[in-house]
Design a protein around this motif. Structure first.
Motif, PDB file in Angstrom:
ATOM      1  N   GLU A   1      -3.883  -4.109 -10.763  1.00 26.50           N
ATOM      2  CA  GLU A   1      -3.213  -5.410 -11.144  1.00 26.50           C
ATOM      3  C   GLU A   1      -3.246  -6.106 -12.225  1.00 26.50           C
ATOM      4  O   GLU A   1      -2.201  -6.619 -12.960  1.00 26.50           O
ATOM      5  CB  GLU A   1      -3.256  -6.335  -9.911  1.00 26.50           C
TER       6      GLU A   1
ATOM      7  N   THR B   1      -8.089  -1.485  -7.291  1.00 24.93           N
ATOM      8  CA  THR B   1      -6.646  -2.215  -6.820  1.00 24.93           C
ATOM      9  C   THR B   1      -6.455  -3.257  -7.818  1.00 24.93           C
ATOM     10  O   THR B   1      -5.238  -3.433  -8.474  1.00 24.93           O
ATOM     11  CB  THR B   1      -6.427  -2.530  -5.433  1.00 24.93           C
ATOM     12  N   LYS B   2      -7.517  -4.190  -7.713  1.00 22.41           N
ATOM     13  CA  LYS B   2      -7.545  -5.410  -8.482  1.00 22.41           C
ATOM     14  C   LYS B   2      -7.195  -5.256 -10.012  1.00 22.41           C
ATOM     15  O   LYS B   2      -6.859  -6.021 -10.735  1.00 22.41           O
ATOM     16  CB  LYS B   2      -8.406  -6.565  -7.984  1.00 22.41           C
TER      17      LYS B   2
ATOM     18  N   ARG C   1      -1.589  -4.152 -14.918  1.00 19.32           N
ATOM     19  CA  ARG C   1      -0.087  -4.474 -14.923  1.00 19.32           C
ATOM     20  C   ARG C   1       0.359  -5.766 -15.694  1.00 19.32           C
ATOM     21  O   ARG C   1       1.625  -5.932 -16.294  1.00 19.32           O
ATOM     22  CB  ARG C   1       0.375  -4.241 -13.493  1.00 19.32           C
TER      23      ARG C   1
END
Length: 364
Positions: free
Chosen positions: A202, A198-199, A205
């Protein structure tokens, strides 16, 4: 011949995955290390950052001997059905050790939690109905009910890894002595070498460097465009009537009316339908199911039919051991998706996997 298997998404593959794979392989003394991996969508309803073939090759370079695709119908299910579907797919391997990550070295305690949850008491049932009546999701209601009766167990179920671990343990009981259990403790992230998927997404992105957190062979030249996917998914949801939405997998309790009446023009707006009852992951899974046309008929087919699996990658030196095992299993095994004949009972599910792959590639 000892087989060890893991259930994964590798979205993307990172240093923590590599550590888990190596430890599981060594500690279980595996002759064959198998991965069953989500193809194009994850259990949280996200479209994968890279296609299934690329992610399968990452696993092979990390030391896997076999990578099978987890059917999309299971990838886009809540934790219990995700676990049940993954173990149903892995049942084609016969006897094996299932390895999974946990937050601490607590396999015995998690096994106790699984047994307690399966032997649900009247008190537990009453509390569960009460929390559901207040509008909480099934998972949240169960955790809150557990907290009232067995806070020690409820405290273990505050992390996604432990929640899935308990579901794996529960699902394994169906297969008796064919499934042995092994856990790998997750150490706290130091922020220098280990970050969650997930990180890492991020960071991607934001256009930041992810190389400190992934093996050198993990390169992502063309990541998926979540904006493209959002446009496709939004159109799919807007194009359906409430009656059509009611047939979609994961949609129930009148949610089809909320969706058809909601004023949203992008995925961000659609995610505002998140509530106590419907978590963000549930809402994202629904968006994916609508986009794919994944309806309740397909879910029923998956539940009643024999298991099936499709090969994504295999180590040449292990083919002579692995492929006959899968070909002779009580299910359907395909070297590639096109091997599934038009008259095969699971053909609609294989078509769904292929549709998911096409949409994922369209969003690169």
């Amino acid at each position: 011949m000892k087989i060890t298997a893991v259930i994964a998404e590798y979205n993307p593959f990172h240093n923590g995955h590599l550590k888990q794979l190596r430890l599981a392989k060594r500690e279980t003394e595996a002759d064959i290390f198998a991965v069953v991996m989500s193809g194009s969508f994850t259990q949280h309803g996200d479209i994968c950052v890279c296609d299934r073939s690329t992610r399968a090759q990452w696993a092979m370079q990390a030391g896997a001997d076999l990578v099978l695709e987890l059917p999309t119908i299971y990838s886009l299910s809540h934790a219990q059905r995700f676990a049940e579907g993954a173990l149903k797919t892995l049942s084609m391997l016969g006897e094996y050790t299932l390895s999974f990550g946990t937050e601490a070295d607590e396999l015995h305690n998690l096994s106790m939690a699984a047994e307690f949850m399966q032997s649900e008491t009247k008190d537990m049932s009453g509390l569960l109905k009460g929390y559901l009546g207040q509008g909480y999701s099934v998972a949240k209601s169960r955790t809150m009910a557990l907290g009232s009766i067995r806070p020690d167990i409820a405290n273990m179920l505050t992390s996604p890894n432990n929640i899935l671990a308990v579901e794996y343990i529960k699902a394994s009981h169906k297969y008796g002595g064919n499934v042995h259990l092994h856990s790998v403790e997750r150490k706290p992230d130091d922020g220098k070498k280990y970050l969650s998927s997930t990180k890492i997404r991020e960071l991607m992105r934001g256009g930041n460097d992810i190389t400190p957190y992934v093996p050198q062979y993990v390169t992502i030249d063309r990541p998926v465009s979540t904006d493209k996917y959002g446009t496709i998914a939004t159109y799919a949801m807007k194009a359906m009537t409430a009656a059509q939405l009611a047939d979609i997998y994961n949609v129930g309790e009148g949610l089809e009316n909320r969706i058809s009446q909601a004023d949203f023009n992008d995925m961000r707006g659609f995610l505002e339908l998140t509530s106590k009852r419907y978590t963000r992951s549930t809402i994202k899974r629904i968006a994916a199911c609508v986009t794919l046309g994944l309806d309740k008929r397909l879910a029923e087919l998956a539940a009643t039919e024999k298991p099936y699996c499709t090969l994504l990658a295999v180590k040449p030196s292990k083919k002579k051991f692995i492929l006959p095992l899968l070909a002779e299993a009580d299910g359907y095994f395909f070297y590639k998706h096109s091997d599934c004949g038009t008259d095969c009972p699971v053909r609609p599910l294989v078509d769904l996997d292929e549709k998911a792959n096409k949409i994922q590639k369209l969003c690169l």
